[in-house]
Write a protein that holds these residues in place. Structure first.
Motif, PDB file in Angstrom:
ATOM      1  N   GLY A 171       0.789  -1.219   0.000  1.00  0.00           N
ATOM      2  CA  GLY A 171       0.000   0.000   0.000  1.00  0.00           C
ATOM      3  C   GLY A 171       0.823   1.271   0.000  1.00  0.00           C
ATOM      4  N   ARG A 172       2.106   1.134  -0.242  1.00  0.00           N
ATOM      5  CA  ARG A 172       3.027   2.264  -0.179  1.00  0.00           C
ATOM      6  C   ARG A 172       3.726   2.424  -1.523  1.00  0.00           C
ATOM      7  NH1 ARG A 172       7.953   2.175   4.250  1.00  0.00           N
ATOM      8  NH2 ARG A 172       8.790   4.267   3.899  1.00  0.00           N
ATOM      9  N   ASP A 173       3.975   3.669  -1.928  1.00  0.00           N
ATOM     10  CA  ASP A 173       4.702   3.891  -3.173  1.00  0.00           C
ATOM     11  C   ASP A 173       6.102   3.298  -3.064  1.00  0.00           C
ATOM     12  OD1 ASP A 173       2.582   5.256  -4.251  1.00  0.00           O
ATOM     13  OD2 ASP A 173       3.314   7.225  -3.624  1.00  0.00           O
ATOM     14  N   PRO A 174       6.651   2.795  -4.161  1.00  0.00           N
ATOM     15  CA  PRO A 174       8.020   2.262  -4.132  1.00  0.00           C
ATOM     16  C   PRO A 174       8.997   3.306  -3.603  1.00  0.00           C
ATOM     17  CG  PRO A 174       6.945   1.723  -6.207  1.00  0.00           C
ATOM     18  CD  PRO A 174       6.040   2.683  -5.494  1.00  0.00           C
ATOM     19  N   GLN A 175       9.909   2.849  -2.725  1.00  0.00           N
ATOM     20  CA  GLN A 175      10.882   3.745  -2.118  1.00  0.00           C
ATOM     21  C   GLN A 175      12.194   3.656  -2.893  1.00  0.00           C
ATOM     22  OE1 GLN A 175       9.794   5.714   0.805  1.00  0.00           O
ATOM     23  NE2 GLN A 175       8.063   4.990  -0.411  1.00  0.00           N
ATOM     24  N   ARG A 176      12.370   4.532  -3.854  1.00  0.00           N
ATOM     25  CA  ARG A 176      13.557   4.481  -4.706  1.00  0.00           C
ATOM     26  C   ARG A 176      14.808   4.755  -3.868  1.00  0.00           C
ATOM     27  NH1 ARG A 176      13.490   7.955 -10.069  1.00  0.00           N
ATOM     28  NH2 ARG A 176      11.868   6.394 -10.500  1.00  0.00           N
ATOM     29  N   GLY A 177      15.747   3.825  -3.927  1.00  0.00           N
ATOM     30  CA  GLY A 177      17.013   4.021  -3.237  1.00  0.00           C
ATOM     31  C   GLY A 177      16.955   3.773  -1.743  1.00  0.00           C
ATOM     32  N   ALA A 178      15.778   3.465  -1.202  1.00  0.00           N
ATOM     33  CA  ALA A 178      15.654   3.290   0.247  1.00  0.00           C
ATOM     34  C   ALA A 178      16.095   1.893   0.652  1.00  0.00           C
ATOM     35  CB  ALA A 178      14.214   3.531   0.693  1.00  0.00           C
ATOM     36  N   TYR A 179      16.585   1.784   1.855  1.00  0.00           N
ATOM     37  CA  TYR A 179      16.977   0.481   2.390  1.00  0.00           C
ATOM     38  C   TYR A 179      16.259   0.303   3.727  1.00  0.00           C
ATOM     39  CZ  TYR A 179      19.764  -3.549   3.656  1.00  0.00           C
ATOM     40  OH  TYR A 179      20.152  -4.812   3.997  1.00  0.00           O
ATOM     41  N   LEU A 180      15.497  -0.773   3.841  1.00  0.00           N
ATOM     42  CA  LEU A 180      14.714  -1.014   5.050  1.00  0.00           C
ATOM     43  C   LEU A 180      15.614  -1.654   6.100  1.00  0.00           C
ATOM     44  CD1 LEU A 180      11.478  -2.412   3.359  1.00  0.00           C
ATOM     45  CD2 LEU A 180      12.070  -0.041   3.871  1.00  0.00           C
ATOM     46  N   HIS A 181      16.236  -0.840   6.932  1.00  0.00           N
ATOM     47  CA  HIS A 181      17.241  -1.357   7.848  1.00  0.00           C
ATOM     48  C   HIS A 181      16.649  -2.164   8.999  1.00  0.00           C
ATOM     49  CE1 HIS A 181      16.052   2.291   9.992  1.00  0.00           C
ATOM     50  NE2 HIS A 181      16.623   1.790  11.074  1.00  0.00           N
ATOM     51  N   THR A 182      15.338  -2.120   9.182  1.00  0.00           N
ATOM     52  CA  THR A 182      14.687  -3.000  10.161  1.00  0.00           C
ATOM     53  C   THR A 182      13.911  -4.112   9.466  1.00  0.00           C
ATOM     54  OG1 THR A 182      12.831  -1.432  10.272  1.00  0.00           O
ATOM     55  CG2 THR A 182      14.514  -1.270  11.998  1.00  0.00           C
ATOM     56  N   GLY A 183      14.042  -4.196   8.146  1.00  0.00           N
ATOM     57  CA  GLY A 183      13.385  -5.251   7.391  1.00  0.00           C
ATOM     58  C   GLY A 183      11.968  -4.889   6.990  1.00  0.00           C
ATOM     59  N   PRO A 184      11.430  -5.563   5.965  1.00  0.00           N
ATOM     60  CA  PRO A 184      10.050  -5.344   5.552  1.00  0.00           C
ATOM     61  C   PRO A 184       9.091  -6.179   6.394  1.00  0.00           C
ATOM     62  CG  PRO A 184      11.075  -6.888   4.064  1.00  0.00           C
ATOM     63  CD  PRO A 184      12.144  -6.470   5.044  1.00  0.00           C
ATOM     64  N   GLU A 185       7.891  -5.688   6.546  1.00  0.00           N
ATOM     65  CA  GLU A 185       6.880  -6.392   7.336  1.00  0.00           C
ATOM     66  C   GLU A 185       6.653  -7.807   6.818  1.00  0.00           C
ATOM     67  OE1 GLU A 185       2.267  -5.615   8.797  1.00  0.00           O
ATOM     68  OE2 GLU A 185       2.974  -4.767   6.905  1.00  0.00           O
ATOM     69  N   ALA A 186       6.641  -7.977   5.498  1.00  0.00           N
ATOM     70  CA  ALA A 186       6.343  -9.288   4.918  1.00  0.00           C
ATOM     71  C   ALA A 186       7.344 -10.349   5.347  1.00  0.00           C
ATOM     72  CB  ALA A 186       6.310  -9.184   3.393  1.00  0.00           C
ATOM     73  N   LEU A 187       8.603  -9.961   5.551  1.00  0.00           N
ATOM     74  CA  LEU A 187       9.615 -10.920   5.992  1.00  0.00           C
ATOM     75  C   LEU A 187       9.239 -11.513   7.341  1.00  0.00           C
ATOM     76  CD1 LEU A 187      12.410 -12.306   5.911  1.00  0.00           C
ATOM     77  CD2 LEU A 187      13.356 -10.190   6.887  1.00  0.00           C
ATOM     78  N   PHE A 188       8.821 -10.686   8.255  1.00  0.00           N
ATOM     79  CA  PHE A 188       8.479 -11.172   9.589  1.00  0.00           C
ATOM     80  C   PHE A 188       7.164 -11.940   9.601  1.00  0.00           C
ATOM     81  CE2 PHE A 188      11.646  -7.947  10.372  1.00  0.00           C
ATOM     82  CZ  PHE A 188      12.434  -8.566  11.329  1.00  0.00           C
ATOM     83  N   GLU A 189       6.250 -11.568   8.716  1.00  0.00           N
ATOM     84  CA  GLU A 189       5.014 -12.337   8.606  1.00  0.00           C
ATOM     85  C   GLU A 189       5.300 -13.781   8.208  1.00  0.00           C
ATOM     86  OE1 GLU A 189       2.697 -10.017   5.840  1.00  0.00           O
ATOM     87  OE2 GLU A 189       1.432  -9.247   7.466  1.00  0.00           O
ATOM     88  N   GLU A 190       6.325 -13.998   7.385  1.00  0.00           N
ATOM     89  CA  GLU A 190       6.685 -15.355   6.985  1.00  0.00           C
ATOM     90  C   GLU A 190       7.000 -16.242   8.192  1.00  0.00           C
ATOM     91  OE1 GLU A 190       9.744 -15.770   4.076  1.00  0.00           O
ATOM     92  OE2 GLU A 190       9.074 -14.024   2.939  1.00  0.00           O
ATOM     93  N   PHE A 191       7.532 -15.642   9.237  1.00  0.00           N
ATOM     94  CA  PHE A 191       7.931 -16.392  10.419  1.00  0.00           C
ATOM     95  C   PHE A 191       6.852 -16.425  11.490  1.00  0.00           C
ATOM     96  CE2 PHE A 191      11.960 -15.168   8.474  1.00  0.00           C
ATOM     97  CZ  PHE A 191      12.638 -16.376   8.486  1.00  0.00           C
ATOM     98  N   GLY A 192       5.713 -15.810  11.218  1.00  0.00           N
ATOM     99  CA  GLY A 192       4.615 -15.856  12.178  1.00  0.00           C
ATOM    100  C   GLY A 192       4.450 -14.632  13.040  1.00  0.00           C
ATOM    101  N   PHE A 193       5.267 -13.598  12.850  1.00  0.00           N
ATOM    102  CA  PHE A 193       5.099 -12.360  13.599  1.00  0.00           C
ATOM    103  C   PHE A 193       3.759 -11.723  13.228  1.00  0.00           C
ATOM    104  CE2 PHE A 193       9.595 -12.844  14.138  1.00  0.00           C
ATOM    105  CZ  PHE A 193       9.966 -12.078  15.240  1.00  0.00           C
ATOM    106  N   VAL A 194       3.142 -11.072  14.207  1.00  0.00           N
ATOM    107  CA  VAL A 194       1.890 -10.366  13.958  1.00  0.00           C
ATOM    108  C   VAL A 194       1.999  -8.937  14.466  1.00  0.00           C
ATOM    109  CG1 VAL A 194       0.463 -12.436  14.033  1.00  0.00           C
ATOM    110  CG2 VAL A 194       0.877 -11.168  16.138  1.00  0.00           C
ATOM    111  N   ARG A 195       1.208  -8.068  13.892  1.00  0.00           N
ATOM    112  CA  ARG A 195       1.207  -6.664  14.287  1.00  0.00           C
ATOM    113  C   ARG A 195       0.723  -6.503  15.725  1.00  0.00           C
ATOM    114  NH1 ARG A 195      -1.636  -3.590   9.144  1.00  0.00           N
ATOM    115  NH2 ARG A 195       0.150  -3.704   7.679  1.00  0.00           N
TER     116      ARG A 195
END
Length: 229
Positions: free
Chosen positions: A181-205
């Motif tokens: 739901g977010r515009d692509p972040q050109r050149g940005a680096y997600l230093h805490t990781g993307p939400e989808a990565l943690f969802e793969e492991f079962g993390f929830v909001r």
């Protein structure tokens, strides 16, 4: 810790944005990947330092000190951050999982109890909704240039969760950024990781602490030699 691990997870149920789900207890199982992992210690410092130096000190000289209690200040320098990081390594006041491929360090995931991973972004918003401190926090996730989009971060997080399980488990917290739901972040680096990565492991909001940043949680069960609990 030698070897890599991954978390066994179920596909997350669809839920409206912003809705929190209670973190369930998960267990870990071994996995075969092209990567191996080792903790950052005095013995692996040179491997870590080589990766940092090959990537401009990480964000211009951070040396992955930003989540430590001293954090980054206006007076911080690359040399000072390196010295502070090495002091944490020598003093054993750090948990950081290094990821290797073909004998070379290509990334890492920093984690630890709140006393170690003490400086997080959006602290006022975080504290406002805090009901229970976690046992463990996941801080910085970094993949070196040339190794990105190849599963390094996933291998790092999997190994961290396995190490936490071996250490007795507990409530684990991460602070990833929402990408959907977010515009692509050109050149940005997600230093805490993307939400989808943690969802793969079962993390929830758990709760939102910035426009695109969430507190996500997962409760890890302790690992036992003759099985998983």
């Amino acid at each position: 810790m030698p070897g890599t691990r991954r978390i066994r997870s179920r596909r997350q149920a669809k839920r409206p944005p912003g809705r929190s789900l209670r973190p369930e207890s998960r267990t870990v199982t071994p996995a075969v990947t092209p990567y191996t992992t080792r903790l950052l210690t005095p013995d692996t410092w040179d491997d870590f330092a080589a990766l940092v130096e090959a990537n401009n000190g990480v964000w211009g000289g951070c040396w992955c000190i930003g989540f430590h209690p001293e954090g980054i200040t206006k007076d911080s320098t690359g040399a000072g951050n390196r010295k502070a990081k090495l002091a944490h390594v020598n003093n054993g006041t750090i948990h950081q999982m290094l990821v290797y491929r073909d004998g070379r360090c290509v990334g890492w995931c920093q984690y630890g109890p709140p006393a170690e991973v003490a400086t997080i972004k959006n602290p006022k918003a975080y504290e406002k909704g805090l009901a229970e401190l976690p046992d463990w926090r996941i801080g910085c996730i970094f993949t070196g240039s040339g190794s990105r989009r190849a599963g390094v971060a996933r291998a790092a997080v999997a190994a961290v969760l396995a190490a936490i399980a071996q250490a007795g488990g507990g409530l684990v917290e991460a602070y990833p950024e929402q990408v959907a739901g977010r515009d692509p972040q050109r050149g940005a680096y997600l230093h805490t990781g993307p939400e989808a990565l943690f969802e793969e492991f079962g993390f929830v909001r758990d709760r939102r602490i910035a426009k695109w940043r969430w507190v996500m949680r997962l409760r890890i069960s302790a690992w036992r030699r003759r099985g998983l609990t």
